[in-house]
Design an enzyme around this catalytic site. Structure first.
Site, PDB file in Angstrom:
ATOM      1  N   LEU A 472      20.940 -13.713 -14.602  1.00 33.79           N
ATOM      2  CA  LEU A 472      21.785 -12.610 -14.143  1.00 33.79           C
ATOM      3  C   LEU A 472      21.956 -11.539 -15.205  1.00 33.79           C
ATOM      4  O   LEU A 472      22.262 -10.397 -14.890  1.00 33.79           O
ATOM      5  CB  LEU A 472      23.166 -13.140 -13.728  1.00 33.79           C
ATOM      6  CG  LEU A 472      23.192 -14.086 -12.526  1.00 33.79           C
ATOM      7  CD1 LEU A 472      24.605 -14.624 -12.321  1.00 33.79           C
ATOM      8  CD2 LEU A 472      22.709 -13.374 -11.276  1.00 33.79           C
ATOM      9  N   GLY A 473      21.792 -11.900 -16.474  1.00 37.31           N
ATOM     10  CA  GLY A 473      21.957 -10.924 -17.544  1.00 37.31           C
ATOM     11  C   GLY A 473      22.082 -11.605 -18.884  1.00 37.31           C
ATOM     12  O   GLY A 473      22.108 -12.837 -18.989  1.00 37.31           O
ATOM     13  N   GLY A 475      24.106 -11.383 -22.852  1.00 41.54           N
ATOM     14  CA  GLY A 475      25.220 -10.864 -23.622  1.00 41.54           C
ATOM     15  C   GLY A 475      24.893 -10.841 -25.094  1.00 41.54           C
ATOM     16  O   GLY A 475      23.741 -10.972 -25.503  1.00 41.54           O
ATOM     17  N   GLY A 478      24.544 -14.835 -25.839  1.00 43.12           N
ATOM     18  CA  GLY A 478      24.029 -15.787 -24.872  1.00 43.12           C
ATOM     19  C   GLY A 478      23.491 -15.100 -23.650  1.00 43.12           C
ATOM     20  O   GLY A 478      23.247 -13.896 -23.641  1.00 43.12           O
ATOM     21  N   GLN A 479      23.285 -15.885 -22.621  1.00 42.64           N
ATOM     22  CA  GLN A 479      22.758 -15.368 -21.367  1.00 42.64           C
ATOM     23  C   GLN A 479      23.519 -15.998 -20.209  1.00 42.64           C
ATOM     24  O   GLN A 479      24.188 -17.027 -20.376  1.00 42.64           O
ATOM     25  CB  GLN A 479      21.271 -15.673 -21.260  1.00 42.64           C
ATOM     26  CG  GLN A 479      20.916 -17.151 -21.384  1.00 42.64           C
ATOM     27  CD  GLN A 479      19.419 -17.377 -21.424  1.00 42.64           C
ATOM     28  OE1 GLN A 479      18.659 -16.525 -21.008  1.00 42.64           O
ATOM     29  NE2 GLN A 479      19.003 -18.527 -21.918  1.00 42.64           N
ATOM     30  N   ASP A 611      38.696  -4.453 -24.296  1.00 38.78           N
ATOM     31  CA  ASP A 611      37.467  -3.791 -23.838  1.00 38.78           C
ATOM     32  C   ASP A 611      37.505  -3.633 -22.317  1.00 38.78           C
ATOM     33  O   ASP A 611      36.532  -3.918 -21.631  1.00 38.78           O
ATOM     34  CB  ASP A 611      36.241  -4.590 -24.276  1.00 38.78           C
ATOM     35  CG  ASP A 611      34.951  -3.789 -24.126  1.00 38.78           C
ATOM     36  OD1 ASP A 611      35.042  -2.551 -23.994  1.00 38.78           O
ATOM     37  OD2 ASP A 611      33.870  -4.390 -24.137  1.00 38.78           O
TER      38      ASP A 611
END
EC number: 2.7.10.1
Length: 801
Positions: A472-473, A475, A478-479, A611
């Site tokens: 999905l993406g 970071g 991590g992922q 954030d």
């Protein structure tokens, strides 16, 4: 005339600091008048001010009864806060008044537009002389100024943490009445010299600065003078910058306690933390005759934890009433923040009542003597046996050779804690896991599964019940991949549930693992809410760490809005296809309302996001807004604010001035970010905030009090909420609870079939009017506003289409 009780308010024109002598050219005067009952909307209070005065108008009901949300207007046009105009809920200040400030001022209820009070303000050329009597006749005791309370001025050095309020006082007297002025580092000090301004209380001889930041450090001098002389006093202010560290617990607390059966006991725990701490009191218990679990971690019960209305002071004390023998044992004070956790423990010993002690005293003394001799003899035998055993097992000495290599099966470890926030106080299951994590030195983990994490029964999910799917993406450490998990739904344990799984990359470091574990533990501590991404489970045994969270099928809020813009926009997601669904005013207000609810919950759990933006809000299949990434451990001192994110946006554009310039993060800095998120929602799929404005120019404009203009699809009421979120003084911004109430009212009166006119040209958002989003500009009036707001909406307070 009788005024109905429901509309009776007090309207106050404040005129302070008047003296019998005309003020000098550099003096600023705040004029005050006596409080009078507020007029009906048709009446006006006539008030006159001198040029250069500070004008303060107040409007509040008798007895402190709330008037509801209010707005201020001048000559029928809404007022916007700036470096010179300070707008509060029931008070208006205009610094350094001029002829342009003359006019009719009114205080109105924000939603109903009911006028609470009127002022007719006149500004004259001559400075005010106040309400004092004419000072032409000089009394016999005329003389130079003198200090009236010198004992209160002994403390010349003041050191305070950032975000506190500071007050300097120089109480003085003289005849004629002296004037007072303030210097910073030897130069004249005015409100426009500081973000957030200052408050000069001439009648109290004081200077007040709210929400101080490190740039406020310096020497502040008060100069008191009249025609016979002058005196001065200098104070030194040091603002201590908040540094990120885990909570510090005062040594020796909590202390061991011995209590008599039936008495009361108190444990105290003093916590020092710049970041908002979570405090819990735990009691160590036994489960099936054991105090620790199979992995060696202790079983505990949560006795006291933070609630919506509890304060840190209340949490620092644990009170036990009418103690019994079952209350004896070990107690732990656990404090955690976004950086880490600390804990101290103490023991409680419960003794029988006095009469029981007297009966056993004689027998006890005899047995104590025999027992002491027996223990000494037993210890002597143990020491002798240990020495003999060590000599028998020690290998013969060898010559010099290669050093002995010790195999290390685990990295050097730091202590971390796992909490479960919503468990029953009487539960005997292990609620807290004090586990060991890898050190922060940063070596690459060749095999993450070698690092053993303690299993948490409530959250642990077997890997056999998890099927990983597409990515999905990615970071920062991590992922995230989609997955199907069985057993997540407690009602239908055999039904697979779609989840998102956070995991480390192949080249992750032990610091990355520590961050992922910290995020997981923070999510456990914060608990569940409909409008945040909730933790569903974790795989910590027999392989790499997997953290299972809720899956949001429609991606982040920014792309969700962008995909639903009408076709033909220069910055649309795909101009060749129709939007998936057309949004109404109510849809957008609902988005904002849901995010505000999620942030209200996080604030109640003392979690500062730091954030908040549309990119960090995810949307589920049912259009439910869920705030993400609130558990990330961000190092705010080492963060590169100029570095673009993966989608090319600068985080600085969502940051409050105190966070941007001084790195002070509070719930109120999150409120500023929420105001920017509101702008994103009502500029659906448009450019980033402050489009085309270089970062260096943005810093300058923010310091000067400029704010973004009203989006074309935004109503006056919603824009007023944005501007309140962008108040220069953090304490003057609304809380998330107030934002939820305001948005709830707007949502209630908004029609479900009011479609947005989103077909506005891109020039609406680009200062230079270029055709592409990449155009740059130094900032025009089309992006920023520093003037008065446009006329208000209809009286029903609902959004306009």
């Amino acid at each position: 005339m009788v005024v109905p009780a429901c509309v009776l308010v007090f309207c106050v024109a404040v005129v302070a600091g008047a003296t019998s002598e005309p003020p000098g050219p550099e003096q600023r005067v705040v004029r005050r008048a006596a409080e009078v009952p507020g007029p009906e909307p048709s009446q006006q209070e006539q008030v006159a001010f001198g040029s250069g005065d500070t004008v303060e108008l107040s409007c509040h009901p008798p007895g402190g009864a709330p008037t509801g949300p209010t707005v201020w207007a001048k000559d029928g046009t809404g007022l916007v806060a700036s470096h010179r105009i300070l707008v509060g809920p029931q008070r208006l200040q205009v610094l350094n008044a001029s002829h342009e400030d003359a006019g009719v001022y009114s205080c109105q209820h924000r939603l109903t537009r009911r006028v609470l009070c009127h002022f007719s303000v006149r500004v004259t050329d001559a400075p005010s002389s106040g309400d004092d009597e004419d000072g032409e006749d000089v009394a016999e005791d005329t003389g130079a100024p003198y200090w009236t309370r010198p004992e209160r001025m002994d403390k010349k050095l003041l050191a305070v943490p950032a975000a506190n309020t500071v007050r300097f006082r120089c109480p003085a007297a003289g005849n004629p009445t002296p004037s007072i002025s303030w210097l910073k580092n030897g130069k004249e000090f005015r409100g426009e010299h500081r973000i957030g301004g200052i408050k000069l209380r001439h009648q109290q001889w004081s200077l007040v600065m709210e929400s101080v930041v490190p740039s406020d450090r310096g020497n502040y001098t008060c100069v008191v003078e009249n025609k016979f002389g002058s005196i001065r006093q200098t104070y030194t202010l040091d603002v201590l910058e908040r540094s990120p560290h885990r909570p510090i617990l005062q040594a020796g607390l909590p202390a061991n306690q011995t209590a008599i059966l039936g008495s009361d006991v108190e444990f105290h725990c003093k916590v020092y933390s710049d970041a908002q701490p979570h405090i819990q009191w735990l009691k160590h218990v036994e489960v099936n005759g054991s105090k620790v679990g199979p992995d060696g971690t202790p079983y505990v019960t949560v006795l006291k934890t933070a609630g919506a209305n509890t304060t840190d002071k209340e949490l620092e004390v644990l009170s036990l009433h009418n103690v019994t023998f079952e209350d004896a044992g070990e107690y732990t004070c656990l404090a955690g923040n976004s950086i880490g956790f600390s804990h101290h423990s103490a023991w409680l010993v419960v003794l029988p009542a006095e009469e029981e002690l007297m009966e056993t005293d004689e027998a006890g003394s005899v047995y104590a003597g025999v027992l002491s001799y027996g223990v000494v003899f037993f210890l002597f035998i143990l020491v002798v046996a240990a020495v003999i055993l060590c000599r028998l097992r020690s290998p013969p000495k060898k010559g010099l050779g290669s050093p002995t290599v010790h195999k290390v099966s685990r990295f050097p470890l730091k202590r971390q804690v796992s909490l479960e926030s919503n468990s029953s106080m009487n539960s005997n299951t292990p609620l807290v896991r004090i586990a060991r994590l890898s050190s922060g030195e940063g070596p690459v983990l060749a095999n993450v599964s070698e690092l053993e994490l303690p299993a948490d029964p409530k959250w642990e999910l077997s890997r056999t019940r998890l099927t990983l799917g597409k990515p999905l993406g990615e970071g920062c450490f991590g992922q995230v991949v989609m997955a199907e998990a069985i057993g997540i739904d407690k009602d239908r344990t055999a039904k697979p549930v779609t989840v998102a799984v956070k995991m480390l990359k192949d080249d992750a470091t032990d610091k990355d693992l520590s961050d992922l574990v910290s995020e997981m533990e923070m999510m456990k501590m914060i608990g569940k809410h409909k409008n945040i991404i909730n933790l569903l489970g974790a795989c910590t045994q027999g392989g790499p760490l997997y953290v299972l969270v809720e899956y949001a099928a429609k991606g982040n809020l920014r792309e969700f809005l962008r995909a639903r813009r009408p076709p033909g926009m220069d910055y649309s997601f795909d101009a060749c296809r129709l939007p998936e669904e057309q949004l109404t005013c109510k849809d957008l207000v609902s988005c904002a309302y849901q995010v505000a609810r999620g942030m209200e919950y996080l604030a109640s759990q003392k979690c500062i996001h730091r954030d908040l933006a549309a990119r960090n809000v995810l949307v589920t299949e049912d259009n439910v807004m869920k705030i993400a990434d609130f558990g990330l451990a961000r190092d705010v001192h080492n963060l590169d604010y100029y570095k673009k994110t993966t989608n090319g946006r600068l985080p600085v554009k969502w940051m409050a001035p105190e966070a941007l310039f001084d790195r002070v993060y509070t719930h109120q800095s999150d409120v500023w970010s929420f105001g920017v998120l509101l702008w994103e929602i009502f500029t659906p799929g448009g450019p980033s905030p402050y489009p085309g404005i270089p970062v260096e120019e943005l810093f300058k404009l923010l310091k000067e009090g400029h704010r973004m203009d009203k989006p074309a699809s935004c109503t006056h009421d919603l824009y007023m909420i944005m501007r309140e979120c962008w108040h220069a003084v953090p304490s003057q911004r609304p809380t998330f609870k107030q934002l939820v109430e305001d948005l709830d009212r707007i949502l209630t009166v908004t029609s479900t079939d009011e479609y947005l006119d989103l077909s506005v040209p891109f020039e609406q958002y680009s200062p230079g009017g270029q055709d592409t989003p990449s155009s740059s500009s130094s900032g025009d009036d089309s992006v920023f506003t520093h003037d008065l707001l446009p006329p208000g909406p209809p009286s029903n307070g609902g959004p306009r289409t």
